[in-house]
Design a protein around this motif. Structure first.
Motif, PDB file in Angstrom:
ATOM      1  N   VAL A  48      55.544   7.568  -1.621  1.00 15.33           N
ATOM      2  CA  VAL A  48      54.292   6.861  -1.412  1.00 15.33           C
ATOM      3  C   VAL A  48      53.478   7.628  -0.380  1.00 15.33           C
ATOM      4  CG1 VAL A  48      55.227   5.381   0.410  1.00 15.33           C
ATOM      5  CG2 VAL A  48      53.270   4.581  -0.914  1.00 15.33           C
ATOM      6  N   ILE A  49      52.153   7.544  -0.477  1.00 18.09           N
ATOM      7  CA  ILE A  49      51.256   8.178   0.487  1.00 18.09           C
ATOM      8  C   ILE A  49      50.350   7.093   1.058  1.00 18.09           C
ATOM      9  CG2 ILE A  49      49.361   9.821   0.805  1.00 18.09           C
ATOM     10  CD1 ILE A  49      50.591  11.440  -1.529  1.00 18.09           C
ATOM     11  N   VAL A  50      50.178   7.107   2.376  1.00 19.15           N
ATOM     12  CA  VAL A  50      49.295   6.163   3.050  1.00 19.15           C
ATOM     13  C   VAL A  50      48.166   6.949   3.715  1.00 19.15           C
ATOM     14  CG1 VAL A  50      49.082   4.381   4.826  1.00 19.15           C
ATOM     15  CG2 VAL A  50      51.189   4.555   3.474  1.00 19.15           C
ATOM     16  N   ILE A  51      46.928   6.566   3.424  1.00 21.12           N
ATOM     17  CA  ILE A  51      45.766   7.126   4.118  1.00 21.12           C
ATOM     18  C   ILE A  51      45.352   6.133   5.192  1.00 21.12           C
ATOM     19  CG2 ILE A  51      43.376   7.875   3.933  1.00 21.12           C
ATOM     20  CD1 ILE A  51      43.876   8.631   1.055  1.00 21.12           C
ATOM     21  N   GLU A  52      45.546   6.517   6.461  1.00 21.14           N
ATOM     22  CA  GLU A  52      45.060   5.667   7.548  1.00 21.14           C
ATOM     23  C   GLU A  52      43.639   6.097   7.863  1.00 21.14           C
ATOM     24  OE1 GLU A  52      45.710   4.279  12.156  1.00 21.14           O
ATOM     25  OE2 GLU A  52      46.804   6.002  11.391  1.00 21.14           O
ATOM     26  N   ALA A  53      42.681   5.266   7.520  1.00 15.70           N
ATOM     27  CA  ALA A  53      41.277   5.612   7.672  1.00 15.70           C
ATOM     28  C   ALA A  53      40.825   5.398   9.106  1.00 15.70           C
ATOM     29  CB  ALA A  53      40.426   4.763   6.730  1.00 15.70           C
ATOM     30  N   SER A  54      39.774   6.084   9.471  1.00 12.03           N
ATOM     31  CA  SER A  54      39.127   5.845  10.745  1.00 12.03           C
ATOM     32  C   SER A  54      38.627   4.403  10.808  1.00 12.03           C
ATOM     33  CB  SER A  54      37.942   6.806  10.914  1.00 12.03           C
ATOM     34  OG  SER A  54      37.013   6.324  11.848  1.00 12.03           O
ATOM     35  N   GLY A  55      38.523   3.870  12.030  1.00 13.17           N
ATOM     36  CA  GLY A  55      38.034   2.512  12.202  1.00 13.17           C
ATOM     37  C   GLY A  55      36.603   2.321  11.751  1.00 13.17           C
ATOM     38  N   PRO A  84      35.657   1.904   3.352  1.00 18.70           N
ATOM     39  CA  PRO A  84      36.784   1.809   2.411  1.00 18.70           C
ATOM     40  C   PRO A  84      36.385   2.034   0.959  1.00 18.70           C
ATOM     41  CG  PRO A  84      36.832   0.004   3.989  1.00 18.70           C
ATOM     42  CD  PRO A  84      35.521   0.704   4.178  1.00 18.70           C
ATOM     43  N   GLN A  85      35.213   1.535   0.562  1.00 29.24           N
ATOM     44  CA  GLN A  85      34.802   1.670  -0.832  1.00 29.24           C
ATOM     45  C   GLN A  85      34.700   3.137  -1.232  1.00 29.24           C
ATOM     46  OE1 GLN A  85      31.353  -0.620  -1.780  1.00 29.24           O
ATOM     47  NE2 GLN A  85      31.288   0.022  -3.920  1.00 29.24           N
ATOM     48  N   GLU A  86      34.237   3.988  -0.323  1.00 28.76           N
ATOM     49  CA  GLU A  86      34.123   5.413  -0.622  1.00 28.76           C
ATOM     50  C   GLU A  86      35.489   6.061  -0.757  1.00 28.76           C
ATOM     51  OE1 GLU A  86      31.390   7.381  -1.387  1.00 28.76           O
ATOM     52  OE2 GLU A  86      30.688   5.330  -1.655  1.00 28.76           O
ATOM     53  N   LEU A  87      36.439   5.642   0.074  1.00 33.95           N
ATOM     54  CA  LEU A  87      37.789   6.195  -0.025  1.00 33.95           C
ATOM     55  C   LEU A  87      38.430   5.822  -1.360  1.00 33.95           C
ATOM     56  CD1 LEU A  87      39.125   5.499   3.576  1.00 33.95           C
ATOM     57  CD2 LEU A  87      38.141   7.608   2.668  1.00 33.95           C
ATOM     58  N   VAL A  88      38.246   4.571  -1.756  1.00 32.37           N
ATOM     59  CA  VAL A  88      38.786   4.138  -3.054  1.00 32.37           C
ATOM     60  C   VAL A  88      38.122   4.918  -4.185  1.00 32.37           C
ATOM     61  CG1 VAL A  88      38.972   2.198  -4.649  1.00 32.37           C
ATOM     62  CG2 VAL A  88      39.403   1.849  -2.206  1.00 32.37           C
ATOM     63  N   ARG A  89      36.815   5.089  -4.088  1.00 34.16           N
ATOM     64  CA  ARG A  89      36.089   5.848  -5.119  1.00 34.16           C
ATOM     65  C   ARG A  89      36.638   7.266  -5.231  1.00 34.16           C
ATOM     66  NH1 ARG A  89      32.703   9.686  -5.150  1.00 34.16           N
ATOM     67  NH2 ARG A  89      32.435   9.650  -2.888  1.00 34.16           N
ATOM     68  N   MET A  90      36.885   7.911  -4.095  1.00 38.33           N
ATOM     69  CA  MET A  90      37.412   9.273  -4.117  1.00 38.33           C
ATOM     70  C   MET A  90      38.808   9.324  -4.737  1.00 38.33           C
ATOM     71  SD  MET A  90      36.140  11.244  -0.679  1.00 38.33           S
ATOM     72  CE  MET A  90      36.627  10.016   0.503  1.00 38.33           C
ATOM     73  N   LEU A  91      39.627   8.325  -4.439  1.00 39.52           N
ATOM     74  CA  LEU A  91      40.966   8.305  -5.018  1.00 39.52           C
ATOM     75  C   LEU A  91      40.909   8.134  -6.531  1.00 39.52           C
ATOM     76  CD1 LEU A  91      43.207   6.239  -2.592  1.00 39.52           C
ATOM     77  CD2 LEU A  91      43.555   8.593  -3.348  1.00 39.52           C
ATOM     78  N   LEU A  92      40.056   7.227  -6.993  1.00 38.70           N
ATOM     79  CA  LEU A  92      39.952   6.993  -8.431  1.00 38.70           C
ATOM     80  C   LEU A  92      39.329   8.183  -9.149  1.00 38.70           C
ATOM     81  CD1 LEU A  92      38.845   3.247  -8.477  1.00 38.70           C
ATOM     82  CD2 LEU A  92      41.125   4.193  -8.854  1.00 38.70           C
ATOM     83  N   ALA A  93      38.575   9.019  -8.422  1.00 36.89           N
ATOM     84  CA  ALA A  93      37.979  10.222  -9.011  1.00 36.89           C
ATOM     85  C   ALA A  93      38.885  11.435  -8.878  1.00 36.89           C
ATOM     86  CB  ALA A  93      36.630  10.514  -8.346  1.00 36.89           C
ATOM     87  N   SER A  94      40.053  11.257  -8.291  1.00 35.94           N
ATOM     88  CA  SER A  94      40.949  12.389  -8.056  1.00 35.94           C
ATOM     89  C   SER A  94      41.406  13.020  -9.368  1.00 35.94           C
ATOM     90  CB  SER A  94      42.172  11.925  -7.264  1.00 35.94           C
ATOM     91  OG  SER A  94      43.148  12.950  -7.194  1.00 35.94           O
ATOM     92  N   ASP A  95      41.505  14.340  -9.356  1.00 31.75           N
ATOM     93  CA  ASP A  95      42.025  15.073 -10.514  1.00 31.75           C
ATOM     94  C   ASP A  95      43.540  15.265 -10.438  1.00 31.75           C
ATOM     95  OD1 ASP A  95      39.537  15.405 -11.742  1.00 31.75           O
ATOM     96  OD2 ASP A  95      39.084  17.203 -10.568  1.00 31.75           O
TER      97      ASP A  95
END
Length: 360
Positions: A93-100, A104-115
């Motif tokens: 499993v991989i966990v992305i700990e985002a900055s405070g 979040p919506q952009e991080l999810v978008r990037m993950l779903l767009a991952s190749d």
């Protein structure tokens, strides 16, 4: 058979909510699960925690200063994911700990767009400071929108506001959550089973476990919890209550009726995992199911030699009606040869299969 994709979990929350404390708890309670971490603010996490998590090699990516959702795009995020998903890393499993201050919506978008075909979206976990919720909401009104897109909300520091106030806040946040499960927690302690599979404590396979190195109560404090707080007083409140439902069926499930159930799954049902037998609709494959929050994916794989052809599902959530869930799943069973699904009934399921996985 293709290797099971690695879930990538986004851990978000405003400054001081307790994201790092929660992440360190997951690392300590991993029970042998290998966790890779992408840390936006490396200075905020305990170096000794990351050292233990990285015993198999370099399983941590530090982005240094800056906000992840602004500093990189989807292709750059793939560079980090490629590093962590290389076979030699053997991560689970991989966990992305985002900055405070990350979006979040952009991080999810990037993950779903991952190749990267070796990863699958594992959900957005939003950590909320129960004691500072009103002040945070006043300063950051966008928190309402962020709670609405979360898959799991951890209402952290619940011990600070008392039981009655905590229940009222739980109801307020549940109303904002858009159906996501809301878990009260103290010191960031939630059961890791909510987020990822945990191996038995006896398994090590090359990775030290925090159980071997430090007591679970050592250095257990939130970003702004008092160090002199008596942790022993909270041993009965280490994780939030949640319900787990197990469902098995010796007969196949009908694809359309299962999808009807998934489309209408109730508020608070956070996670569904397991294998589904669709019978004559696809006699050669069983379908691994991975649902977290609103995200759903099926992964077809050949039946193992000699495997019993059964459907086995585990459902995890908070405030769910377990009896009603089992009744709805029972209704998805096929009712005999006259009710046997055909290949056309699989079209709905195949919409949730990655294109490369659906290829013959």
């Amino acid at each position: 058979m293709a290797k099971k994709p690695i879930p990538v979990i986004v851990l978000a929350g405003f400054l001081g909510s307790g994201k790092t404390t929660l992440l360190n708890h997951l690392l300590r309670a991993s029970r042998g699960t290998r966790i890779g971490v992408i840390v936006n603010d490396f200075g905020s996490i305990e170096i000794d925690a990351m050292t233990v998590a990285g015993q198999l090699g370099d399983s941590t990516v530090s982005l240094g200063n800056g906000c992840l959702c602004c500093a990189v795009d989807a292709s750059e995020l793939d560079v980090f994911l490629d590093k962590l998903t290389r076979p030699a890393a053997r991560l689970d499993v991989i966990v992305i700990e985002a900055s405070g201050l990350a979006e979040p919506q952009e991080l999810v978008r990037m993950l779903l767009a991952s190749d990267n075909e070796r990863v699958v979206y594992g959900g957005l976990v939003q950590v909320v400071d129960a004691a500072e919720f009103d002040a945070t909401r006043e300063q950051h009104p966008e928190i309402d929108r962020q709670l609405g897109i979360a898959d799991l909300i951890v209402l952290n520091k619940a011990d600070r506001i008392g039981e009655a106030a905590g229940q009222l806040l739980l109801e307020r946040i549940t109303a904002l959550a858009g159906g996501a499960a809301v878990m009260p927690a103290t010191y960031g302690r939630i059961d890791p089973e909510l987020l990822f599979e945990c191996r038995p404590r006896t398994e090590r396979v090359g990775q030290l476990s925090f159980e071997d190195l430090r007591d679970d109560d050592d250095d257990d404090h939130d970003d702004d919890h008092d160090d002199d707080r008596d942790h022993e007083d909270h041993d009965g409140h280490l994780h939030a209550a949640y319900e787990t439902v197990s469902f098995s069926s010796a007969g196949p499930l009908h694809p359309r009726r299962l999808l009807d159930f998934l489309d209408s799954r109730p508020d608070g049902l956070y996670r569904i995992k397991g294998f589904v037998d669709f019978g004559a609709a696809d006699p050669h494959n069983r379908y691994a199911i991975h649902a977290v929050g609103r995200f759903l994916r099926f992964h077809p794989e050949p039946w193992p030699d000699g495997a019993e052809r059964v459907t086995q599902l585990v459902l995890i959530g908070s405030g769910i009606d377990t009896g009603a869930l089992l009744k709805e799943l029972d209704a998805a069973r096929t009712a005999g040869p006259q009710d046997a699904p055909d290949e056309h009934s699989m079209w709905g399921v195949l919409r949730f299969v990655q294109e490369e996985e659906a290829a013959p």
